[in-house]
Design a protein around this motif. Sequence first.
Motif, PDB file in Angstrom:
ATOM      1  N   ALA A  12       0.841  -1.196   0.000  1.00 27.69           N
ATOM      2  CA  ALA A  12       0.000   0.000   0.000  1.00 27.69           C
ATOM      3  C   ALA A  12       0.876   1.246   0.000  1.00 27.69           C
ATOM      4  CB  ALA A  12      -0.923   0.000   1.213  1.00 27.69           C
ATOM      5  N   THR A  13       0.556   2.195  -0.852  1.00 32.49           N
ATOM      6  CA  THR A  13       1.394   3.388  -1.014  1.00 32.49           C
ATOM      7  C   THR A  13       0.755   4.652  -0.475  1.00 32.49           C
ATOM      8  OG1 THR A  13       0.496   3.689  -3.252  1.00 32.49           O
ATOM      9  CG2 THR A  13       2.550   2.430  -3.038  1.00 32.49           C
ATOM     10  N   ASP A  14      -0.506   4.590  -0.074  1.00 32.87           N
ATOM     11  CA  ASP A  14      -1.154   5.777   0.475  1.00 32.87           C
ATOM     12  C   ASP A  14      -2.194   5.363   1.513  1.00 32.87           C
ATOM     13  OD1 ASP A  14      -3.354   4.827  -0.989  1.00 32.87           O
ATOM     14  OD2 ASP A  14      -2.965   6.183  -2.662  1.00 32.87           O
ATOM     15  N   THR A  15      -2.770   6.359   2.150  1.00 33.86           N
ATOM     16  CA  THR A  15      -3.737   6.100   3.219  1.00 33.86           C
ATOM     17  C   THR A  15      -4.965   5.378   2.692  1.00 33.86           C
ATOM     18  OG1 THR A  15      -2.989   8.069   4.404  1.00 33.86           O
ATOM     19  CG2 THR A  15      -5.136   7.172   5.022  1.00 33.86           C
ATOM     20  N   GLY A  16      -5.428   5.744   1.507  1.00 27.83           N
ATOM     21  CA  GLY A  16      -6.619   5.110   0.940  1.00 27.83           C
ATOM     22  C   GLY A  16      -6.430   3.619   0.720  1.00 27.83           C
ATOM     23  N   ALA A  17      -5.266   3.226   0.223  1.00 25.33           N
ATOM     24  CA  ALA A  17      -5.001   1.803  -0.004  1.00 25.33           C
ATOM     25  C   ALA A  17      -4.939   1.040   1.316  1.00 25.33           C
ATOM     26  CB  ALA A  17      -3.691   1.646  -0.773  1.00 25.33           C
ATOM     27  N   ILE A  18      -4.407   1.677   2.364  1.00 29.37           N
ATOM     28  CA  ILE A  18      -4.318   1.016   3.673  1.00 29.37           C
ATOM     29  C   ILE A  18      -5.707   0.798   4.254  1.00 29.37           C
ATOM     30  CG2 ILE A  18      -3.518   1.321   6.051  1.00 29.37           C
ATOM     31  CD1 ILE A  18      -1.112   2.843   4.882  1.00 29.37           C
ATOM     32  N   THR A  19      -6.530   1.830   4.250  1.00 25.76           N
ATOM     33  CA  THR A  19      -7.881   1.697   4.812  1.00 25.76           C
ATOM     34  C   THR A  19      -8.719   0.691   4.027  1.00 25.76           C
ATOM     35  OG1 THR A  19      -8.642   3.597   3.516  1.00 25.76           O
ATOM     36  CG2 THR A  19      -7.842   4.024   5.745  1.00 25.76           C
ATOM     37  N   THR A  20      -8.554   0.672   2.715  1.00 21.39           N
ATOM     38  CA  THR A  20      -9.306  -0.284   1.892  1.00 21.39           C
ATOM     39  C   THR A  20      -8.898  -1.718   2.210  1.00 21.39           C
ATOM     40  OG1 THR A  20      -9.521   1.334   0.109  1.00 21.39           O
ATOM     41  CG2 THR A  20      -9.841  -0.978  -0.471  1.00 21.39           C
ATOM     42  N   ALA A  21      -7.593  -1.965   2.370  1.00 23.47           N
ATOM     43  CA  ALA A  21      -7.113  -3.320   2.661  1.00 23.47           C
ATOM     44  C   ALA A  21      -7.639  -3.809   4.007  1.00 23.47           C
ATOM     45  CB  ALA A  21      -5.584  -3.342   2.643  1.00 23.47           C
ATOM     46  N   VAL A  22      -7.568  -2.966   5.032  1.00 21.99           N
ATOM     47  CA  VAL A  22      -8.046  -3.372   6.354  1.00 21.99           C
ATOM     48  C   VAL A  22      -9.551  -3.607   6.332  1.00 21.99           C
ATOM     49  CG1 VAL A  22      -8.238  -2.704   8.769  1.00 21.99           C
ATOM     50  CG2 VAL A  22      -6.153  -2.172   7.502  1.00 21.99           C
ATOM     51  N   SER A  23     -10.292  -2.748   5.649  1.00 16.02           N
ATOM     52  CA  SER A  23     -11.751  -2.898   5.573  1.00 16.02           C
ATOM     53  C   SER A  23     -12.134  -4.216   4.911  1.00 16.02           C
ATOM     54  CB  SER A  23     -12.362  -1.723   4.803  1.00 16.02           C
ATOM     55  OG  SER A  23     -12.113  -0.500   5.446  1.00 16.02           O
ATOM     56  N   GLN A  24     -11.450  -4.561   3.842  1.00 12.74           N
ATOM     57  CA  GLN A  24     -11.757  -5.810   3.144  1.00 12.74           C
ATOM     58  C   GLN A  24     -11.523  -7.016   4.042  1.00 12.74           C
ATOM     59  OE1 GLN A  24      -9.351  -5.650  -0.396  1.00 12.74           O
ATOM     60  NE2 GLN A  24     -10.806  -4.363  -1.521  1.00 12.74           N
ATOM     61  N   HIS A  25     -10.445  -7.012   4.795  1.00 16.81           N
ATOM     62  CA  HIS A  25     -10.152  -8.155   5.663  1.00 16.81           C
ATOM     63  C   HIS A  25     -11.131  -8.238   6.828  1.00 16.81           C
ATOM     64  CE1 HIS A  25      -6.450  -9.794   3.892  1.00 16.81           C
ATOM     65  NE2 HIS A  25      -6.181  -8.549   3.533  1.00 16.81           N
ATOM     66  N   ILE A  26     -11.558  -7.108   7.357  1.00 16.57           N
ATOM     67  CA  ILE A  26     -12.557  -7.137   8.433  1.00 16.57           C
ATOM     68  C   ILE A  26     -13.868  -7.711   7.921  1.00 16.57           C
ATOM     69  CG2 ILE A  26     -14.000  -5.667   9.905  1.00 16.57           C
ATOM     70  CD1 ILE A  26     -11.597  -3.885  10.329  1.00 16.57           C
ATOM     71  N   GLN A  27     -14.269  -7.345   6.723  1.00 16.48           N
ATOM     72  CA  GLN A  27     -15.501  -7.883   6.154  1.00 16.48           C
ATOM     73  C   GLN A  27     -15.375  -9.379   5.860  1.00 16.48           C
ATOM     74  OE1 GLN A  27     -16.125  -4.839   2.946  1.00 16.48           O
ATOM     75  NE2 GLN A  27     -18.168  -4.715   3.846  1.00 16.48           N
ATOM     76  N   GLU A  28     -14.194  -9.811   5.429  1.00 18.62           N
ATOM     77  CA  GLU A  28     -14.004 -11.236   5.129  1.00 18.62           C
ATOM     78  C   GLU A  28     -14.089 -12.089   6.388  1.00 18.62           C
ATOM     79  OE1 GLU A  28     -10.327 -11.629   3.113  1.00 18.62           O
ATOM     80  OE2 GLU A  28     -10.983 -10.583   1.292  1.00 18.62           O
ATOM     81  N   ILE A  29     -13.521 -11.610   7.504  1.00 22.09           N
ATOM     82  CA  ILE A  29     -13.477 -12.410   8.729  1.00 22.09           C
ATOM     83  C   ILE A  29     -14.784 -12.313   9.512  1.00 22.09           C
ATOM     84  CG2 ILE A  29     -12.318 -12.709  10.943  1.00 22.09           C
ATOM     85  CD1 ILE A  29      -9.788 -11.795   9.698  1.00 22.09           C
ATOM     86  N   PHE A  30     -15.235 -11.086   9.755  1.00 19.35           N
ATOM     87  CA  PHE A  30     -16.367 -10.880  10.659  1.00 19.35           C
ATOM     88  C   PHE A  30     -17.682 -10.580   9.943  1.00 19.35           C
ATOM     89  CE2 PHE A  30     -12.552  -9.231  12.943  1.00 19.35           C
ATOM     90  CZ  PHE A  30     -12.491 -10.203  13.928  1.00 19.35           C
ATOM     91  N   GLN A  31     -17.610 -10.188   8.668  1.00 20.87           N
ATOM     92  CA  GLN A  31     -18.778  -9.688   7.948  1.00 20.87           C
ATOM     93  C   GLN A  31     -19.362  -8.461   8.664  1.00 20.87           C
ATOM     94  OE1 GLN A  31     -18.762 -13.362   8.538  1.00 20.87           O
ATOM     95  NE2 GLN A  31     -17.495 -13.213   6.695  1.00 20.87           N
ATOM     96  N   TRP A  32     -18.470  -7.604   9.179  1.00 23.43           N
ATOM     97  CA  TRP A  32     -18.879  -6.384   9.872  1.00 23.43           C
ATOM     98  C   TRP A  32     -18.605  -5.173   8.989  1.00 23.43           C
ATOM     99  CZ3 TRP A  32     -16.326  -7.211  15.360  1.00 23.43           C
ATOM    100  CH2 TRP A  32     -16.979  -8.283  15.987  1.00 23.43           C
ATOM    101  N   GLU A  33     -19.385  -4.137   9.200  1.00 26.61           N
ATOM    102  CA  GLU A  33     -19.141  -2.864   8.522  1.00 26.61           C
ATOM    103  C   GLU A  33     -18.101  -2.074   9.313  1.00 26.61           C
ATOM    104  OE1 GLU A  33     -23.105  -1.405   8.632  1.00 26.61           O
ATOM    105  OE2 GLU A  33     -23.596  -2.135   6.626  1.00 26.61           O
ATOM    106  N   CYS A  34     -17.330  -1.271   8.616  1.00 28.42           N
ATOM    107  CA  CYS A  34     -16.274  -0.525   9.298  1.00 28.42           C
ATOM    108  C   CYS A  34     -16.005   0.785   8.580  1.00 28.42           C
ATOM    109  CB  CYS A  34     -14.992  -1.353   9.390  1.00 28.42           C
ATOM    110  SG  CYS A  34     -14.278  -1.788   7.795  1.00 28.42           S
ATOM    111  N   ALA A  35     -15.263   1.662   9.259  1.00 27.04           N
ATOM    112  CA  ALA A  35     -14.879   2.956   8.695  1.00 27.04           C
ATOM    113  C   ALA A  35     -13.616   3.435   9.398  1.00 27.04           C
ATOM    114  CB  ALA A  35     -16.001   3.978   8.864  1.00 27.04           C
ATOM    115  N   PHE A  36     -12.885   4.305   8.717  1.00 25.01           N
ATOM    116  CA  PHE A  36     -11.692   4.924   9.285  1.00 25.01           C
ATOM    117  C   PHE A  36     -11.943   6.418   9.458  1.00 25.01           C
ATOM    118  CE2 PHE A  36      -9.882   1.015   7.858  1.00 25.01           C
ATOM    119  CZ  PHE A  36      -8.808   0.781   8.702  1.00 25.01           C
TER     120      PHE A  36
END
Length: 667
Positions: free
Chosen positions: A532-556
């Motif tokens: 990840a090269t910027d803040t947007g890529a970091i937040t997107t990566a973490v959000s995707q993994h949270i949805q994959e594991i917990f199926q929860w909604e999230c935000a930064f």
Amino acid sequence: MPVSPNHRQDERPDPDTLLARVQKEELQKKRGKLKIFLGYIAGVGKTYEMLKSAHLKKDEGIDVRIGYVEHHGRRETEELMEGLPIIPMQQIEYRGVKLSEMDLDAILAAHPQLVLVDELAHTNAPGTRHPKRYQDVEELLAAGIDVYTTLNVQHIESLNDVVAQITGVIMQEKIPDRVIDEASEIEIVDLAPPELLQRLREGKVYVPDMAARAIEQFFNEGNLYALRELALRRAAERVDNQMLAYMQTRSIPGPWPVGEYLLVCIGPGPLAERLIRTTRRQADRINARWCAIYVETPTHHGLSQESKEQVDRSLQLAEKLGATTASIFGLNVANTVLEYARQHNVTRIIIGKTLRPRWQEFVFGSVVDQLIHNSGHIDVYVISSDKDIPKAPPVSQDPLLPATPPWDYVDSLTLVVAVTIFGWLFHPIISPVNQLMFYLLAVVVIAFKRGLRPAIFTSVIGVLAFDFFFVPPYLTFRISDTQYLVTFIGMIIVGTVISMLVARARRHADAAQIRERETSTLYALSQDLAVATDTGAITTAVSQHIQEIFQWECAFFMPEKNGLVVQGKTPGLVLDADDLAVATWAFQHGATAGYDTDTLHGSKIRYIPIQSSRGVLGILGVKPAAQSGGITYDQSRILTAFANQAALALERVHTGNVTDTVTVDQA
């Protein structure tokens, strides 16, 4: 007589201790000072002494105000309140009833030098920012406001079970011991028990909502002397710690305690909270560090939801009392605990006395016996259970005999019928002994595919089928040769043992698979964050993994010049001004807030600070799909790991941007 250089060097203060004290003093300069007027029971005069001290401060020119003082209709208390400005309380409506609570925001806005807050252990009304008043006090201290408060010794968390043994009353309102430890000053307000009992008889002691019989039981002279001793001992421990710190920073020689490190083993039973409080008290007496661990065996997944929540509550209690907590996976509890203890240089292990029947210990072994036998140089303390401890919560299924659906037994019966047909067709060329091996093979297959109960069922009906079809006289259950009885009993025993071993191996494999999924998820996230090269890529990566594991909604929530802004929000998550306000509070205080926490718990979102060595870089907000069960300890651990990895990635990106800017400027 000349003093040798080596002797002078030995008397120098320890640099690490001195640095830690300097850092603590620098931090205290920014925070307010907390003074606790500690008593052993209601009616000793804590509020009265607090108001007298406040008047002395006012005479010195200090801006003193009353945030909350409960006078209970006592004329002498009301007279002392005169002359001290009172900050009006807020009115909160709860279930049609208006409740008066301390107005935390009004105190912060007025920002007096000293504020009086009575009844530190009070539970706030629903709808306030914090569920407990001591949390309001902590926020006032963080804002640089000095606080005077009152407290009874029975409300200290680590003494809760001791007080219950003395008085027979379990206190529901408790405060963590760290609040006492972090206080700048503690003043003991003492009154002899005979004088207190006289005040009680004269009606000068306020005891709300207590029946006459309960008052008589709680305020008997023996209880009062015991509670008085507890208060004096707790204050003495505080003085000892202050003296020890003074001697260490000035290199005054003394009998320094050795570096003890205590470990308490907890389980899903009701004894866990008592073990934690006992360990905390032992750690206080010897000024030692301590930790609490829970060994998650493969049978953990067979526990009921109530038992799992009990484990989570116990670990959270240990954290509140100042312990380092860990939930670790292991196949054998004793071996796992000892391995952890040796890796972390633990000197004492505290464990509870087993509550299982003696025959179960003989058959399945005892964790306590294994620890004592294999502990080596590590001391093992066994804490006895108490008759008043409630019964352990039931398990959702027996870890040895888990419930199975009916069709699993149909599969078992079908397989036995197939083996029987095969044996009947080839009976002339297969001996009865070899035929038994096919039935044992059926037991192994069912144990691996369907579990323990169907496997035992397969073993029993296999013996019956073998007896009916292959043992003379044929097509009857009569036995002409008594030696076959030994064969049948041996086959049932062997089949049961094989079933248990296979079922246990299956549980181990399932547990290892769950752990492997968690590890692979964290590894996959670290790989995504590495590129990840910027803040947007970091937040997107973490959000995707949270949805994959917990199926929860999230935000930064990331900081900008005008405050926090939302980034990386999942499409279905709706946020409002209140959500942004909670996120802002969590960002400013660097503390977790929101859903299923002790701060702003009415929110439907959990707000987790993204912290690095540079401070708080942002806030991760997650909204669980189910709002009733809460967030478990394991889920919190994974979310914290996600936030920590996000912090490292954000710090790396920020450092790279700063380096690029400096390079451009130099060019």
